[in-house]
Write a protein that holds these residues in place. Structure first.
Motif, PDB file in Angstrom:
ATOM      1  N   ARG A   1       1.016  -1.202   0.116  1.00 44.51           N
ATOM      2  CA  ARG A   1       0.131  -0.094  -0.053  1.00 44.51           C
ATOM      3  C   ARG A   1       0.746   1.394   0.132  1.00 44.51           C
ATOM      4  NH1 ARG A   1      -4.661  -2.791   3.250  1.00 44.51           N
ATOM      5  NH2 ARG A   1      -5.530  -3.740   1.352  1.00 44.51           N
ATOM      6  N   GLU A   2       1.992   1.162   0.696  1.00 45.85           N
ATOM      7  CA  GLU A   2       2.871   2.187   0.610  1.00 45.85           C
ATOM      8  C   GLU A   2       3.385   2.376  -0.554  1.00 45.85           C
ATOM      9  OE1 GLU A   2       6.915   2.472   2.971  1.00 45.85           O
ATOM     10  OE2 GLU A   2       5.493   2.912   4.456  1.00 45.85           O
ATOM     11  N   ILE A   3       3.848   1.398  -1.388  1.00 44.57           N
ATOM     12  CA  ILE A   3       4.445   1.587  -2.659  1.00 44.57           C
ATOM     13  C   ILE A   3       3.253   2.238  -3.772  1.00 44.57           C
ATOM     14  CG2 ILE A   3       5.454   0.319  -4.773  1.00 44.57           C
ATOM     15  CD1 ILE A   3       6.355  -1.626  -2.947  1.00 44.57           C
ATOM     16  N   ASN A   4       2.023   1.915  -3.355  1.00 46.93           N
ATOM     17  CA  ASN A   4       0.745   1.984  -4.285  1.00 46.93           C
ATOM     18  C   ASN A   4       0.716   3.631  -4.104  1.00 46.93           C
ATOM     19  OD1 ASN A   4       0.144  -0.198  -5.591  1.00 46.93           O
ATOM     20  ND2 ASN A   4      -1.503  -0.531  -4.106  1.00 46.93           N
ATOM     21  N   GLN A   5       0.641   4.152  -2.714  1.00 50.70           N
ATOM     22  CA  GLN A   5       0.651   5.526  -2.541  1.00 50.70           C
ATOM     23  C   GLN A   5       1.640   6.530  -3.146  1.00 50.70           C
ATOM     24  OE1 GLN A   5      -0.424   5.784   1.795  1.00 50.70           O
ATOM     25  NE2 GLN A   5      -1.523   7.905   1.367  1.00 50.70           N
ATOM     26  N   GLU A   6       2.721   5.879  -2.691  1.00 53.20           N
ATOM     27  CA  GLU A   6       3.969   6.891  -3.205  1.00 53.20           C
ATOM     28  C   GLU A   6       4.281   6.842  -4.767  1.00 53.20           C
ATOM     29  OE1 GLU A   6       6.821   5.558   0.672  1.00 53.20           O
ATOM     30  OE2 GLU A   6       7.360   4.562  -1.433  1.00 53.20           O
ATOM     31  N   ASN A   7       3.723   5.956  -5.446  1.00 48.03           N
ATOM     32  CA  ASN A   7       4.086   5.751  -6.799  1.00 48.03           C
ATOM     33  C   ASN A   7       2.514   5.979  -7.743  1.00 48.03           C
ATOM     34  OD1 ASN A   7       6.980   5.333  -7.036  1.00 48.03           O
ATOM     35  ND2 ASN A   7       6.033   3.851  -5.637  1.00 48.03           N
ATOM     36  N   ASN A   8       1.530   6.169  -7.123  1.00 45.09           N
ATOM     37  CA  ASN A   8       0.316   6.123  -7.807  1.00 45.09           C
ATOM     38  C   ASN A   8      -0.079   4.973  -8.616  1.00 45.09           C
ATOM     39  OD1 ASN A   8      -1.955   7.636  -8.098  1.00 45.09           O
ATOM     40  ND2 ASN A   8      -1.242   8.992  -9.825  1.00 45.09           N
ATOM     41  N   TYR A   9       0.374   3.892  -7.766  1.00 46.63           N
ATOM     42  CA  TYR A   9       0.120   2.373  -8.484  1.00 46.63           C
ATOM     43  C   TYR A   9      -1.265   1.927  -7.930  1.00 46.63           C
ATOM     44  CZ  TYR A   9       4.931   2.289  -9.850  1.00 46.63           C
ATOM     45  OH  TYR A   9       6.264   2.472 -10.466  1.00 46.63           O
ATOM     46  N   ASN A  10      -1.796   0.740  -8.601  1.00 43.36           N
ATOM     47  CA  ASN A  10      -3.231   0.269  -8.061  1.00 43.36           C
ATOM     48  C   ASN A  10      -2.839  -1.159  -7.654  1.00 43.36           C
ATOM     49  OD1 ASN A  10      -4.584   2.627  -8.049  1.00 43.36           O
ATOM     50  ND2 ASN A  10      -5.097   2.176 -10.324  1.00 43.36           N
ATOM     51  N   THR A  11      -1.577  -1.568  -7.206  1.00 46.01           N
ATOM     52  CA  THR A  11      -1.425  -3.105  -7.235  1.00 46.01           C
ATOM     53  C   THR A  11      -2.366  -3.779  -6.138  1.00 46.01           C
ATOM     54  OG1 THR A  11       0.785  -2.466  -7.294  1.00 46.01           O
ATOM     55  CG2 THR A  11       0.392  -4.532  -6.857  1.00 46.01           C
ATOM     56  N   ALA A  12      -2.928  -4.789  -6.525  1.00 46.92           N
ATOM     57  CA  ALA A  12      -4.195  -5.325  -5.681  1.00 46.92           C
ATOM     58  C   ALA A  12      -3.741  -6.458  -4.794  1.00 46.92           C
ATOM     59  CB  ALA A  12      -5.264  -6.042  -6.732  1.00 46.92           C
ATOM     60  N   ILE A  13      -4.511  -7.179  -3.813  1.00 48.30           N
ATOM     61  CA  ILE A  13      -3.923  -8.053  -3.063  1.00 48.30           C
ATOM     62  C   ILE A  13      -5.254  -8.978  -3.031  1.00 48.30           C
ATOM     63  CG2 ILE A  13      -3.581  -8.565  -0.462  1.00 48.30           C
ATOM     64  CD1 ILE A  13      -2.269  -5.409  -0.322  1.00 48.30           C
ATOM     65  N   LEU A  14      -4.649 -10.244  -3.041  1.00 50.70           N
ATOM     66  CA  LEU A  14      -5.782 -11.508  -3.340  1.00 50.70           C
ATOM     67  C   LEU A  14      -5.494 -12.382  -2.164  1.00 50.70           C
ATOM     68  CD1 LEU A  14      -7.564 -13.574  -5.190  1.00 50.70           C
ATOM     69  CD2 LEU A  14      -5.443 -14.345  -5.918  1.00 50.70           C
ATOM     70  N   ALA A  15      -6.261 -12.636  -1.202  1.00 51.76           N
ATOM     71  CA  ALA A  15      -6.112 -13.590  -0.086  1.00 51.76           C
ATOM     72  C   ALA A  15      -6.541 -14.770  -0.410  1.00 51.76           C
ATOM     73  CB  ALA A  15      -7.003 -12.954   1.205  1.00 51.76           C
ATOM     74  N   ASP A  16      -5.610 -16.000  -0.579  1.00 53.11           N
ATOM     75  CA  ASP A  16      -5.998 -17.245  -1.069  1.00 53.11           C
ATOM     76  C   ASP A  16      -6.185 -18.145   0.254  1.00 53.11           C
ATOM     77  OD1 ASP A  16      -6.099 -19.662  -2.193  1.00 53.11           O
ATOM     78  OD2 ASP A  16      -4.780 -19.006  -3.749  1.00 53.11           O
ATOM     79  N   LEU A  17      -7.440 -18.539   0.635  1.00 51.22           N
ATOM     80  CA  LEU A  17      -7.720 -19.182   1.978  1.00 51.22           C
ATOM     81  C   LEU A  17      -7.349 -20.849   1.467  1.00 51.22           C
ATOM     82  CD1 LEU A  17     -11.295 -18.030   2.710  1.00 51.22           C
ATOM     83  CD2 LEU A  17      -9.192 -17.194   3.659  1.00 51.22           C
ATOM     84  N   GLN A  18      -6.955 -21.637   2.424  1.00 52.30           N
ATOM     85  CA  GLN A  18      -6.465 -23.063   2.332  1.00 52.30           C
ATOM     86  C   GLN A  18      -7.530 -23.987   1.923  1.00 52.30           C
ATOM     87  OE1 GLN A  18      -3.404 -24.638   4.798  1.00 52.30           O
ATOM     88  NE2 GLN A  18      -4.974 -26.039   5.540  1.00 52.30           N
ATOM     89  N   GLY A  19      -8.701 -23.789   2.625  1.00 55.83           N
ATOM     90  CA  GLY A  19      -9.676 -24.772   2.263  1.00 55.83           C
ATOM     91  C   GLY A  19      -9.480 -26.113   3.125  1.00 55.83           C
TER      92      GLY A  19
END
Length: 477
Positions: A54-72
């Protein structure tokens, strides 16, 4: 500025990419989404990585997303006493009562209802299918199942178990998954993936959990890795926001030679439903330890893109591999080499079912066709929910898809979608002023230049933020 390829890259976080420098380089080389694998996740560690991204996104105006993958419901055997090797024809008892070190005759299984669920004749696969057993008899009272070895080899500690023929009574959301999902929701991840989905009910349980703990909608990716899921695919796509072709377990649960066609069918099904689809597992496996992928791996990535995948995913290559940045660089090269080919065929059936969004769907469909016909360089859309971005992306126009929204939550979410670039925009004045404004932003961001045509989608009146009902063509002056 990250690359301008349209197919997205999902990279798994791990010890190999834990510093801000490495994560930033990976984004610059082409990562659009980082995956957190909750099978191997320490909460403090994950929270720190999320903070860095999120810090990198804010500093560089990026929109990198985060996907949480549950084990099941991942089934495993217990710890082995010594080096255990089983041979074809041997009889082995799997028991669920005593967690004692395993021997060649007696092995502990973590899955408590195994004796109740498994039936004689059903296959039990261990260690990604390297070992194959067949259930002979089940003693439900003593919690034991006697199995015959069909394909032998070393039986190692804590290896995963697959039951392709058994109706497993475990829920897709285990206690661990519920805890992990709540942690992910509290950290406002962009997408949540559910492993071993079998029925729409599995997805409904996760949706209820999200609704209970989040004020915002978090879209769900259904991981397809069981034969049941392949059979129920029509019902599953109606209840999820994206699909993952999880070829690792899918290739264990089903004969590996059936997976290539299933991959194509699943991608095709996702495209008809206009939801994004991720192709995952073993894409660039040799690059865990080598700087050069095999020709087969290069072909695999290229073919997945040409099948119509929205995103291709890396697991061990980025989480524990030696070359987390170089593997992204290589994958980007492959994507850029093939994604604009006329050989890439995506189903282009126009919307038929008259839902309350029928007009919006039609406008998005025709915007894509029109953009191709007039060689428009970009399609711009104003959205509050992200719906039009999903629709336009699914039609695969040649133009860039530029999405403008005042809803910060969807800025990063949309980064998984093929061809979509999102911008924060909160000035909703008159239609003319707004469209002039966003055309200027498109030009400043170097997506279009003087003389280029754009297709603009908007909801009139703009200030009401309603459903898209207007299509306009602009020329950059």
């Amino acid at each position: 500025m990250p690359t301008s390829k349209k197919t997205k890259i999902v990279a798994t976080l791990g010890p190999a990419c834990s510093t801000k420098e490495v994560i930033k380089k990976m984004i610059e080389e082409g990562v659009n989404v980082f995956r957190i694998n909750f099978s191997h996740a320490d909460y403090d560690d994950v929270a720190e990585r999320i903070r860095i991204i999120r810090e990198i996104n804010q500093e560089n105006n990026y929109n990198t997303a985060i996907l949480a993958d549950l084990q099941g419901p991942k089934l495993r055997v217990g710890v082995m006493k010594e080096d255990v090797v089983v041979k074809e024809g041997d009889l082995v008892t799997f028991q669920t009562t005593d967690d004692v070190p395993g021997t060649p005759d007696n092995v502990y299984m973590t899955y408590k209802s195994f004796p109740q669920d498994v039936k004689p004749g059903e296959k039990i696969l261990l260690d990604d299918g390297k070992l194959i057993f067949e259930a002979v008899s089940s003693d439900k009272k003593a919690n034991k199942v006697v199995c015959r070895v069909i394909q032998g080899g070393p039986l190692k500690s804590k290896k995963g178990v697959n039951l392709p023929n058994t109706k497993v009574s475990l829920p897709a959301l285990t206690k661990k998954d519920i805890k992990d999902a709540i942690f992910a929701i509290e950290n406002q991840v962009d997408w949540i993936a559910l492993s071993f989905v079998r029925t729409p009910e599995d997805l409904k349980d996760l949706r209820d959990l999200i609704d209970k703990h989040s004020r915002h909608k978090i879209p769900i990716v259904a991981k397809i890795e069981k034969p049941e899921a392949v059979e129920n695919i029509d019902k599953i796509v109606a209840h999820c926001d994206g699909l993952m072709v999880a070829r690792g377990d899918l290739g264990v649960e089903l004969p590996a030679h059936e997976v290539p066609l299933i991959q194509k069918k699943l991608i095709h099904r996702a495209k008809l439903a206009r939801i994004p689809v991720i192709v995952a597992t073993q894409m660039m496996e040799t690059m865990i330890t080598s700087l050069t992928p095999t020709r087969a791996e290069v072909n695999d990535v290229a073919n997945s893109v040409m099948d119509g995948a929205d995103a291709v995913m890396l697991s061990g290559e980025t989480s524990v591999g030696n070359y987390p940045v170089q593997v992204i660089e290589k994958m980007t090269q492959i994507i850029e080499a093939v994604e604009d080919s006329p050989l890439v065929q995506i189903p282009q059936k126009q919307p038929q079912i008259k839902t309350n969004r029928f007009i919006t769907k039609h406008i998005c469909y025709h915007a894509s066709i029109l953009a191709n016909d007039i060689d428009a360089k970009a399609i711009t859309t104003l959205t509050n929910s992200g719906y039009t971005a999903f629709q336009v992306s699914a039609w695969r126009p040649n133009a860039h898809i530029l999405v403008f929204t005042s809803n910060r939550r969807i800025l990063t979410q949309l980064n998984l979608l093929w061809g979509v670039d999102a911008f924060y925009y909160d000035k909703f004045v008159s239609t003319d002023d707004t469209i002039d404004d966003i055309n200027k932003i498109a030009q400043e961001s170097k997506f279009v230049s003087k003389g280029d045509l754009l297709v603009n989608l908007a909801a009139m009146p703009v200030a009401n933020k309603g459903m898209v009902n207007t299509l306009r063509i602009s020329e950059i002056e």
